[in-house]
Motif scaffolding. Structure first.
Motif, PDB file in Angstrom:
ATOM      1  N   LEU A   1       2.053 -15.974 -50.285  1.00 24.61           N
ATOM      2  CA  LEU A   1       3.099 -14.954 -50.261  1.00 24.61           C
ATOM      3  C   LEU A   1       2.510 -13.545 -50.168  1.00 24.61           C
ATOM      4  O   LEU A   1       3.023 -12.696 -49.441  1.00 24.61           O
ATOM      5  CB  LEU A   1       3.982 -15.051 -51.503  1.00 24.61           C
ATOM      6  N   LEU A   2       1.442 -13.310 -50.909  1.00 25.61           N
ATOM      7  CA  LEU A   2       0.809 -11.993 -50.854  1.00 25.61           C
ATOM      8  C   LEU A   2       0.189 -11.757 -49.479  1.00 25.61           C
ATOM      9  O   LEU A   2       0.354 -10.686 -48.898  1.00 25.61           O
ATOM     10  CB  LEU A   2      -0.255 -11.849 -51.951  1.00 25.61           C
ATOM     11  N   LEU A   3      -0.488 -12.751 -48.956  1.00 27.62           N
ATOM     12  CA  LEU A   3      -1.064 -12.616 -47.607  1.00 27.62           C
ATOM     13  C   LEU A   3       0.022 -12.367 -46.561  1.00 27.62           C
ATOM     14  O   LEU A   3      -0.140 -11.510 -45.684  1.00 27.62           O
ATOM     15  CB  LEU A   3      -1.848 -13.876 -47.233  1.00 27.62           C
ATOM     16  N   ALA A   4       1.118 -13.099 -46.661  1.00 26.01           N
ATOM     17  CA  ALA A   4       2.205 -12.940 -45.690  1.00 26.01           C
ATOM     18  C   ALA A   4       2.758 -11.521 -45.740  1.00 26.01           C
ATOM     19  O   ALA A   4       2.967 -10.886 -44.698  1.00 26.01           O
ATOM     20  CB  ALA A   4       3.317 -13.955 -45.974  1.00 26.01           C
ATOM     21  N   ARG A   5       2.976 -10.988 -46.923  1.00 25.02           N
ATOM     22  CA  ARG A   5       3.484  -9.621 -47.047  1.00 25.02           C
ATOM     23  C   ARG A   5       2.514  -8.635 -46.419  1.00 25.02           C
ATOM     24  O   ARG A   5       2.906  -7.723 -45.689  1.00 25.02           O
ATOM     25  CB  ARG A   5       3.710  -9.285 -48.517  1.00 25.02           C
ATOM     26  N   GLU A   6       1.229  -8.792 -46.733  1.00 22.68           N
ATOM     27  CA  GLU A   6       0.236  -7.841 -46.231  1.00 22.68           C
ATOM     28  C   GLU A   6       0.202  -7.841 -44.701  1.00 22.68           C
ATOM     29  O   GLU A   6       0.158  -6.783 -44.078  1.00 22.68           O
ATOM     30  CB  GLU A   6      -1.145  -8.140 -46.810  1.00 22.68           C
ATOM     31  N   PHE A   7       0.233  -9.009 -44.103  1.00 19.67           N
ATOM     32  CA  PHE A   7       0.203  -9.078 -42.645  1.00 19.67           C
ATOM     33  C   PHE A   7       1.497  -8.557 -42.022  1.00 19.67           C
ATOM     34  O   PHE A   7       1.464  -7.868 -41.004  1.00 19.67           O
ATOM     35  CB  PHE A   7      -0.107 -10.495 -42.164  1.00 19.67           C
ATOM     36  N   LEU A   8       2.645  -8.877 -42.627  1.00 21.36           N
ATOM     37  CA  LEU A   8       3.920  -8.402 -42.086  1.00 21.36           C
ATOM     38  C   LEU A   8       4.016  -6.880 -42.136  1.00 21.36           C
ATOM     39  O   LEU A   8       4.403  -6.240 -41.159  1.00 21.36           O
ATOM     40  CB  LEU A   8       5.088  -9.033 -42.852  1.00 21.36           C
ATOM     41  N   VAL A   9       3.669  -6.293 -43.265  1.00 21.49           N
ATOM     42  CA  VAL A   9       3.765  -4.833 -43.392  1.00 21.49           C
ATOM     43  C   VAL A   9       2.730  -4.151 -42.503  1.00 21.49           C
ATOM     44  O   VAL A   9       3.030  -3.137 -41.868  1.00 21.49           O
ATOM     45  CB  VAL A   9       3.636  -4.397 -44.870  1.00 21.49           C
TER      46      VAL A   9
ATOM     47  N   LYS B   1       1.059  -0.331 -55.672  1.00 17.64           N
ATOM     48  CA  LYS B   1       0.760  -1.752 -55.440  1.00 17.64           C
ATOM     49  C   LYS B   1      -0.732  -1.949 -55.209  1.00 17.64           C
ATOM     50  O   LYS B   1      -1.351  -2.840 -55.782  1.00 17.64           O
ATOM     51  CB  LYS B   1       1.571  -2.260 -54.238  1.00 17.64           C
ATOM     52  N   THR B   2      -1.340  -1.081 -54.393  1.00 18.18           N
ATOM     53  CA  THR B   2      -2.768  -1.189 -54.111  1.00 18.18           C
ATOM     54  C   THR B   2      -3.585  -0.945 -55.372  1.00 18.18           C
ATOM     55  O   THR B   2      -4.548  -1.681 -55.651  1.00 18.18           O
ATOM     56  CB  THR B   2      -3.170  -0.202 -52.995  1.00 18.18           C
ATOM     57  N   ALA B   3      -3.211   0.052 -56.156  1.00 14.94           N
ATOM     58  CA  ALA B   3      -3.920   0.324 -57.409  1.00 14.94           C
ATOM     59  C   ALA B   3      -3.820  -0.874 -58.358  1.00 14.94           C
ATOM     60  O   ALA B   3      -4.810  -1.247 -59.014  1.00 14.94           O
ATOM     61  CB  ALA B   3      -3.364   1.584 -58.073  1.00 14.94           C
ATOM     62  N   THR B   4      -2.653  -1.499 -58.412  1.00 18.69           N
ATOM     63  CA  THR B   4      -2.471  -2.679 -59.261  1.00 18.69           C
ATOM     64  C   THR B   4      -3.331  -3.837 -58.768  1.00 18.69           C
ATOM     65  O   THR B   4      -3.913  -4.574 -59.572  1.00 18.69           O
ATOM     66  CB  THR B   4      -0.988  -3.080 -59.314  1.00 18.69           C
ATOM     67  N   GLN B   5      -3.450  -3.989 -57.455  1.00 18.31           N
ATOM     68  CA  GLN B   5      -4.309  -5.048 -56.914  1.00 18.31           C
ATOM     69  C   GLN B   5      -5.775  -4.783 -57.275  1.00 18.31           C
ATOM     70  O   GLN B   5      -6.494  -5.710 -57.639  1.00 18.31           O
ATOM     71  CB  GLN B   5      -4.142  -5.157 -55.404  1.00 18.31           C
ATOM     72  N   PHE B   6      -6.218  -3.534 -57.158  1.00 17.53           N
ATOM     73  CA  PHE B   6      -7.598  -3.224 -57.551  1.00 17.53           C
ATOM     74  C   PHE B   6      -7.820  -3.541 -59.023  1.00 17.53           C
ATOM     75  O   PHE B   6      -8.847  -4.118 -59.392  1.00 17.53           O
ATOM     76  CB  PHE B   6      -7.938  -1.753 -57.262  1.00 17.53           C
ATOM     77  N   LEU B   7      -6.861  -3.192 -59.883  1.00 23.02           N
ATOM     78  CA  LEU B   7      -6.990  -3.517 -61.308  1.00 23.02           C
ATOM     79  C   LEU B   7      -7.015  -5.025 -61.526  1.00 23.02           C
ATOM     80  O   LEU B   7      -7.834  -5.534 -62.307  1.00 23.02           O
ATOM     81  CB  LEU B   7      -5.826  -2.911 -62.096  1.00 23.02           C
TER      82      LEU B   7
ATOM     83  N   VAL C   1       2.364  -9.083 -61.151  1.00 24.27           N
ATOM     84  CA  VAL C   1       2.937  -7.733 -61.030  1.00 24.27           C
ATOM     85  C   VAL C   1       2.662  -7.195 -59.629  1.00 24.27           C
ATOM     86  O   VAL C   1       3.556  -6.650 -58.967  1.00 24.27           O
ATOM     87  CB  VAL C   1       2.354  -6.795 -62.114  1.00 24.27           C
ATOM     88  N   ALA C   2       1.424  -7.358 -59.160  1.00 25.04           N
ATOM     89  CA  ALA C   2       1.057  -6.875 -57.824  1.00 25.04           C
ATOM     90  C   ALA C   2       1.838  -7.606 -56.736  1.00 25.04           C
ATOM     91  O   ALA C   2       2.244  -6.985 -55.742  1.00 25.04           O
ATOM     92  CB  ALA C   2      -0.449  -7.039 -57.596  1.00 25.04           C
ATOM     93  N   LEU C   3       2.066  -8.895 -56.908  1.00 28.44           N
ATOM     94  CA  LEU C   3       2.835  -9.658 -55.922  1.00 28.44           C
ATOM     95  C   LEU C   3       4.270  -9.140 -55.841  1.00 28.44           C
ATOM     96  O   LEU C   3       4.796  -8.916 -54.751  1.00 28.44           O
ATOM     97  CB  LEU C   3       2.823 -11.150 -56.269  1.00 28.44           C
TER      98      LEU C   3
END
Length: 180
Positions: free
Chosen positions: A103-111, A131-137, A162-164
């Motif tokens: 799901l996370l990969l799909a969102r990243e590619f779609l956006v 969202k990006t800051a949360t992913q880095f954390l 949370v990031a998803l």
């Protein structure tokens, strides 16, 4: 000058994905963690430099999110692979099911695809930056090679969810703002 340095840091962030993967695969946990932190810092600094230089360039608006994804998807896919089989004893596998990773990969590619079609590159909204800051954390906690890995893995796993959620909410926001 500030704009050129910002763009150079953006490219550096993308290039960090390869040594990050090599460090993870080689079992060099502290190197991997340090490379991720270095990438997170370049993300903040390049944005600050771009704003200081009078605003970001179209090139930067298009490349920055792609470089973020390269750097962040590298540990995500590596950790997901560790959960699916031969886990590295120095790093806990990602405590999430593979469908959530998908799901996370799909969102990243779609956006990313949607943003690439925008004439302005669709500069990041605060929700996407958060969202990006949360992913880095999240990955900072998940890749932590030191003591208390049970705790850091639990925190990182919670931050993944949370990031998803933030990823999909910010993705919907990008598309809705374009339709309005």
């Amino acid at each position: 000058m500030a704009q050129r340095l910002a763009n150079s840091l953006t490219v550096l962030r993308a290039l960090l994905a390869v040594p990050l993967l090599l460090a993870l695969q080689g079992g060099w946990g502290w190197w991997a963690w340090g490379l991720l932190v270095c990438g997170a810092l370049t993300d903040g600094v390049d944005g600050w430099l771009a704003r200081r230089g009078g605003g970001g360039s179209l090139w930067g608006a298009r490349l920055d999110p792609l470089c973020d994804k390269l750097l962040l998807l590298a540990p995500l896919l590596w950790l997901a692979g560790q959960g699916a089989g031969g886990a590295d004893p120095g790093i806990s596998p990602i405590p999430t099911p593979l469908w959530a990773v998908w799901l996370l990969l799909a969102r990243e590619f779609l956006v990313t695809e949607w943003r690439s079609r925008q004439p302005t590159g669709a500069p990041a909204h605060w929700s996407g930056k958060l969202k990006t800051a949360t992913q880095f954390l999240c990955f900072g906690f998940l890749l932590w090679p030191g003591a208390a890995q049970t705790l850091t893995t639990a925190v990182g796993g919670g931050l993944f969810w949370v990031a998803l959620a933030m990823a999909w909410l910010s993705g919907i926001r990008y598309i809705k703002s374009n339709l309005a």
